[in-house]
Scaffold this active site. Structure first.
Site: not given
Ligand code: NAD
Length: 368
Positions: A92, A192-194, A196
């Site tokens: 990373k 969380g409805v972003g 994904v």
């Protein structure tokens, strides 16, 4: 009063003795005066293949926090790829700075030169603060980058693939807990409805689940609710909702001292990274309460499968087949957790470590 991270850096071995160091193979500190680049690349393991993991750009409170972040994230990538069966190691990178103010094409190109200097031991991708265009800029300097535009041969948006993997992991957990993977009429809260979360809601409502949604973005809530017929959860505490499945798809660490004890769900299966604030402590509480936790680093691996496909040059069908396999791996982990009386997180780590150990062993045999 000094913070936990600061106190770690006051020891005699602030890097090699760091909690998140865990035998990293290599850490590269990248500095360039002209562009203002300050970056750290962490290569945790290359046993299974090149260390692949995204680059994150954000402001950190101090350098120690940035080091902690890169070490923790690169180590996490080793286990995510190992458990998913990909021939990739873990790595990373973090760039210290405000992506809105400090990111320039020159800075990205200079960063790409450092990545190139590692000769493929580390392959980068998108993470927080990065865009597909940044990956395209890096590609102008080095081949060791994934997540480039589809028009340039990239694999495109990973989020629908991630959502499909979460859906598969959730179904496997349901089969394990309820004896059937049919989610029709199950009460499921998607937090969380972003990118994904929305696609997950689509899969779930298509199957006839009773989906509740929550998000801090009211516009998105309204949009997703109207589009898929999901119910907006209006309470202030998710633990007040009696549900079958909780799907955290926003921030990590939502399973904490309070929620681990009070959540009214049979299953936790979502996309967010590091859902358990404390993997051991909260994993044990969930286990004692009989709540099935589908390990996040396994079921959200669709994104890494998608970028791996870009490296290997395989197509959509193969990507979806590999992602579908998350179902079987989830089952294997939950069975092992039950049989060995350990948390599902521990079971997943054991399987990942066994795969790494086997690869090390066969390397030793090949070299002899
Ligand atoms: P996103 O930014 O598109 O969506 C996140 C959503 O969560 C947003 O709508 C945001 O408003 C909402 N949110 C933020 N804070 C919240 C809170 N406190 N309560 C409720 N909602 C909140 O992100 P995404 O790409 O959908 O990713 C979701 C999660 O899955 C993240 O944790 C991400 O790290 C993880 N993940 C994503 C992928 C991928 O392919 N996108 C892959 C692996 C893991």
């Amino acid at each position: 009063m000094i913070s936990k991270i600061e106190s770690q850096f006051q020891t005699e071995a602030p890097i090699f003795g760091h909690n998140s160091f865990d035998n990293h193979e290599q850490i590269l500190f990248c500095n360039d005066k002209d562009t203002g680049l300050k970056a750290i690349i962490g290569i945790h393991s290359t046993t299974l293949g090149p260390a692949l993991g995204g680059t994150r750009m954000r402001l950190y409170n101090n350098e120690m926090e940035a080091i902690n972040d890169v070490l923790r994230l690169s180590r996490g990538m080793t286990f995510k790829s190992a458990i998913t069966g990909l021939n990739l190691g873990g790595g990373k990178a973090v760039i210290i700075g405000d992506p809105k103010k400090d990111k320039t094409p020159e800075l990205m190109r200079r960063f790409a030169e450092f990545v190139h200097g590692l000769s493929g031991a580390y392959i980068t991708a998108e993470d927080m603060g990065m865009e597909t265009e940044d990956m395209d800029t890096i590609r102008g300097v080095t081949p060791y980058v994934t997540g480039i535009s589809e028009s340039k041969g990239g694999a495109g948006n990973p989020s629908p693939v991630t959502a499909y993997g979460v859906y598969m992991g959730m179904k496997a957990a349901a089969a394990f807990k309820h004896g059937t993977d049919i989610l029709e009429d199950k009460v499921i809260l998607v937090e969380g409805v972003g990118h994904v979360g929305e696609v997950l809601v689509e899969h779930l409502t298509n199957e006839g689940a009773k989906v509740f949604i929550t998000d801090i973005d009211h516009e998105r809530l309204k949009f997703v609710s109207e589009r898929y017929g999901a119910t907006i959860f209006t309470g202030s505490d998710i633990c007040s909702l009696k549900m079958d499945i909780y799907a955290p798809c926003a921030l990590g660490a939502t399973i904490n001292d309070y929620s681990a004890e009070n959540l009214q769900a049979d299953i936790i299966a979502g996309a967010a990274n590091n859902q358990l604030a404390d993997a051991n402590k909260h994993g044990e509480i969930l286990k004692a309460r009989g709540i099935i936790y589908a390990p996040d680093f396994l079921i959200n691996a669709g994104g890494i499968i998608n970028v791996f496909a870009e490296l290997e040059g395989y197509g959509r069908q193969e990507i979806m087949n590999k992602t579908k396999n998350i179902y079987h791996t989830t089952t294997k982990i939950l069975e092992r957790s039950r049989d060995e009386n350990i948390t599902s997180n521990e079971a997943a780590m054991k399987i990942a470590n066994e795969r790494i150990a086997q690869a090390k062993q066969s390397k030793v045999h090949t070299e002899v």
